[in-house]
Design a protein around this motif. Structure first.
Motif, PDB file in Angstrom:
ATOM      1  N   PHE A   1       0.831  -1.204   0.000  1.00 51.59           N
ATOM      2  CA  PHE A   1       0.000   0.000   0.000  1.00 51.59           C
ATOM      3  C   PHE A   1       0.865   1.253   0.000  1.00 51.59           C
ATOM      4  O   PHE A   1       0.557   2.221  -0.681  1.00 51.59           O
ATOM      5  N   ASP A   2       1.952   1.249   0.788  1.00 54.11           N
ATOM      6  CA  ASP A   2       2.916   2.361   0.750  1.00 54.11           C
ATOM      7  C   ASP A   2       3.425   2.580  -0.670  1.00 54.11           C
ATOM      8  O   ASP A   2       3.462   3.702  -1.174  1.00 54.11           O
ATOM      9  N   GLU A   3       3.851   1.485  -1.266  1.00 52.18           N
ATOM     10  CA  GLU A   3       4.446   1.537  -2.606  1.00 52.18           C
ATOM     11  C   GLU A   3       3.456   2.096  -3.628  1.00 52.18           C
ATOM     12  O   GLU A   3       3.802   2.969  -4.425  1.00 52.18           O
ATOM     13  N   LEU A   4       2.229   1.605  -3.605  1.00 55.14           N
ATOM     14  CA  LEU A   4       1.236   2.090  -4.566  1.00 55.14           C
ATOM     15  C   LEU A   4       0.872   3.550  -4.297  1.00 55.14           C
ATOM     16  O   LEU A   4       0.780   4.350  -5.231  1.00 55.14           O
ATOM     17  N   ALA A   5       0.677   3.907  -3.039  1.00 51.00           N
ATOM     18  CA  ALA A   5       0.328   5.296  -2.702  1.00 51.00           C
ATOM     19  C   ALA A   5       1.409   6.245  -3.198  1.00 51.00           C
ATOM     20  O   ALA A   5       1.110   7.290  -3.786  1.00 51.00           O
ATOM     21  N   HIS A   6       2.662   5.880  -2.992  1.00 50.12           N
ATOM     22  CA  HIS A   6       3.775   6.730  -3.433  1.00 50.12           C
ATOM     23  C   HIS A   6       3.856   6.782  -4.961  1.00 50.12           C
ATOM     24  O   HIS A   6       4.159   7.828  -5.534  1.00 50.12           O
ATOM     25  N   ARG A   7       3.542   5.678  -5.600  1.00 51.46           N
ATOM     26  CA  ARG A   7       3.547   5.665  -7.067  1.00 51.46           C
ATOM     27  C   ARG A   7       2.447   6.577  -7.622  1.00 51.46           C
ATOM     28  O   ARG A   7       2.649   7.271  -8.612  1.00 51.46           O
ATOM     29  N   LEU A   8       1.295   6.590  -6.964  1.00 46.66           N
ATOM     30  CA  LEU A   8       0.187   7.428  -7.431  1.00 46.66           C
ATOM     31  C   LEU A   8       0.413   8.898  -7.119  1.00 46.66           C
ATOM     32  O   LEU A   8      -0.046   9.767  -7.856  1.00 46.66           O
ATOM     33  N   SER A   9       1.100   9.178  -6.007  1.00 50.14           N
ATOM     34  CA  SER A   9       1.410  10.562  -5.633  1.00 50.14           C
ATOM     35  C   SER A   9       2.717  10.597  -4.855  1.00 50.14           C
ATOM     36  O   SER A   9       2.802  10.027  -3.756  1.00 50.14           O
ATOM     37  N   ARG A  10       3.682  11.289  -5.386  1.00 54.17           N
ATOM     38  CA  ARG A  10       4.989  11.404  -4.728  1.00 54.17           C
ATOM     39  C   ARG A  10       4.879  12.134  -3.387  1.00 54.17           C
ATOM     40  O   ARG A  10       5.787  12.076  -2.571  1.00 54.17           O
ATOM     41  N   LYS A  11       3.738  12.810  -3.150  1.00 50.73           N
ATOM     42  CA  LYS A  11       3.522  13.505  -1.878  1.00 50.73           C
ATOM     43  C   LYS A  11       3.414  12.520  -0.710  1.00 50.73           C
ATOM     44  O   LYS A  11       3.646  12.874   0.429  1.00 50.73           O
ATOM     45  N   ILE A  12       3.015  11.285  -1.011  1.00 48.51           N
ATOM     46  CA  ILE A  12       2.822  10.288   0.040  1.00 48.51           C
ATOM     47  C   ILE A  12       4.039   9.364   0.065  1.00 48.51           C
ATOM     48  O   ILE A  12       4.341   8.697  -0.920  1.00 48.51           O
ATOM     49  N   THR A  13       4.703   9.352   1.206  1.00 45.71           N
ATOM     50  CA  THR A  13       5.888   8.500   1.347  1.00 45.71           C
ATOM     51  C   THR A  13       5.667   7.349   2.318  1.00 45.71           C
ATOM     52  O   THR A  13       6.421   6.388   2.319  1.00 45.71           O
ATOM     53  N   HIS A  14       4.629   7.462   3.160  1.00 49.75           N
ATOM     54  CA  HIS A  14       4.368   6.407   4.137  1.00 49.75           C
ATOM     55  C   HIS A  14       2.911   6.452   4.573  1.00 49.75           C
ATOM     56  O   HIS A  14       2.353   7.533   4.783  1.00 49.75           O
ATOM     57  N   LEU A  15       2.317   5.275   4.728  1.00 51.80           N
ATOM     58  CA  LEU A  15       0.967   5.153   5.281  1.00 51.80           C
ATOM     59  C   LEU A  15       1.082   4.556   6.687  1.00 51.80           C
ATOM     60  O   LEU A  15       1.372   3.371   6.831  1.00 51.80           O
ATOM     61  N   PRO A  16       0.874   5.357   7.716  1.00 53.83           N
ATOM     62  CA  PRO A  16       0.872   4.801   9.082  1.00 53.83           C
ATOM     63  C   PRO A  16      -0.311   3.838   9.242  1.00 53.83           C
ATOM     64  O   PRO A  16      -1.206   3.791   8.392  1.00 53.83           O
ATOM     65  N   THR A  17      -0.343   3.111  10.346  1.00 52.32           N
ATOM     66  CA  THR A  17      -1.479   2.210  10.558  1.00 52.32           C
ATOM     67  C   THR A  17      -2.780   2.999  10.563  1.00 52.32           C
ATOM     68  O   THR A  17      -2.854   4.111  11.095  1.00 52.32           O
ATOM     69  N   CYS A  18      -3.771   2.436   9.933  1.00 49.80           N
ATOM     70  CA  CYS A  18      -5.122   2.992   9.791  1.00 49.80           C
ATOM     71  C   CYS A  18      -5.170   4.288   8.972  1.00 49.80           C
ATOM     72  O   CYS A  18      -6.150   5.024   9.012  1.00 49.80           O
ATOM     73  N   ALA A  19      -4.116   4.534   8.207  1.00 53.64           N
ATOM     74  CA  ALA A  19      -4.116   5.707   7.318  1.00 53.64           C
ATOM     75  C   ALA A  19      -5.095   5.482   6.177  1.00 53.64           C
ATOM     76  O   ALA A  19      -5.333   4.347   5.735  1.00 53.64           O
ATOM     77  N   VAL A  20      -5.661   6.584   5.698  1.00 54.01           N
ATOM     78  CA  VAL A  20      -6.535   6.568   4.531  1.00 54.01           C
ATOM     79  C   VAL A  20      -5.967   7.545   3.509  1.00 54.01           C
ATOM     80  O   VAL A  20      -5.874   8.749   3.780  1.00 54.01           O
ATOM     81  N   ALA A  21      -5.572   7.015   2.372  1.00 57.45           N
ATOM     82  CA  ALA A  21      -5.115   7.859   1.263  1.00 57.45           C
ATOM     83  C   ALA A  21      -6.250   7.895   0.245  1.00 57.45           C
ATOM     84  O   ALA A  21      -6.769   6.849  -0.163  1.00 57.45           O
ATOM     85  N   ARG A  22      -6.645   9.096  -0.134  1.00 59.24           N
ATOM     86  CA  ARG A  22      -7.756   9.279  -1.073  1.00 59.24           C
ATOM     87  C   ARG A  22      -7.204   9.898  -2.352  1.00 59.24           C
ATOM     88  O   ARG A  22      -6.582  10.961  -2.319  1.00 59.24           O
ATOM     89  N   PHE A  23      -7.453   9.232  -3.463  1.00 61.23           N
ATOM     90  CA  PHE A  23      -6.994   9.688  -4.782  1.00 61.23           C
ATOM     91  C   PHE A  23      -8.212   9.867  -5.680  1.00 61.23           C
ATOM     92  O   PHE A  23      -8.956   8.916  -5.909  1.00 61.23           O
ATOM     93  N   SER A  24      -8.397  11.070  -6.180  1.00 58.76           N
ATOM     94  CA  SER A  24      -9.499  11.337  -7.112  1.00 58.76           C
ATOM     95  C   SER A  24      -8.900  11.534  -8.501  1.00 58.76           C
ATOM     96  O   SER A  24      -7.967  12.315  -8.676  1.00 58.76           O
TER      97      SER A  24
END
Length: 163
Positions: free
Chosen positions: A115-138
């Motif tokens: 999930f970290d890897e995909l989130a960072h690939r979709l947006s370089r702004k995201i480098t880490h997802l802590p536990t229970c993090a929610v990343a929203r991509f529109s």
């Protein structure tokens, strides 16, 4: 418009019963509190997922169910996918690309490091997802197959310890 939510499962017990299979690891007390807390934050923003797709691991599924309840999404309607348990970012993208284009808002609940890897690939702004993090991509697209190629129009990241 397609909106993808990547939700990392809430805090899980690492020190519990050593005989317990990894898939059966439960949430800690903090995790049991954080999941509904994040669900309430999503509800305040008017989030109404068309589909919640979760890893079958207990810690992910319990997180998904807690969030679903706060969003008036029936927990029994959550779908599980074994590929969300052990996957790489490319495999997550394959799952996303296979989604029905009739769906607008989809929430995936799973694990790091994928999930970290995909989130960072979709947006370089995201480098880490802590536990229970929610990343929203529109995304300004009509097809899930464009995700990963098209840049998101909007990115939001929230997590329990964020003020």
């Amino acid at each position: 418009m397609k909106t993808l939510f990547l939700v990392r499962h809430a805090k899980a017990d690492k020190k519990g019963d050593p005989a317990l299979p990894d898939r059966e690891r439960p949430l800690t007390e903090r995790g049991r509190n954080d999941a509904p807390k994040m669900g309430r934050r999503l509800a305040k923003r008017g989030v109404k997922p068309d589909l919640i797709l979760s890893s079958p691991a207990k810690r992910a599924l319990v997180t998904a169910e807690a969030i679903a309840r706060t969003l008036d999404y029936a927990p029994e309607d959550i779908m599980t996918n074994d590929e969300l348990y052990v996957s790489q970012a490319d495999e997550l993208l394959d799952i996303i690309h296979g989604l029905d284009d009739k769906l607008e808002d989809v929430m995936l609940v799973g694990h790091n490091p994928a999930f970290d890897e995909l989130a960072h690939r979709l947006s370089r702004k995201i480098t880490h997802l802590p536990t229970c993090a929610v990343a929203r991509f529109s995304f300004d697209t009509r097809s899930w197959s464009a995700i990963g190629k098209a840049k998101p129009a909007k990115v939001l990241l929230d997590y329990p310890k964020r003020a």
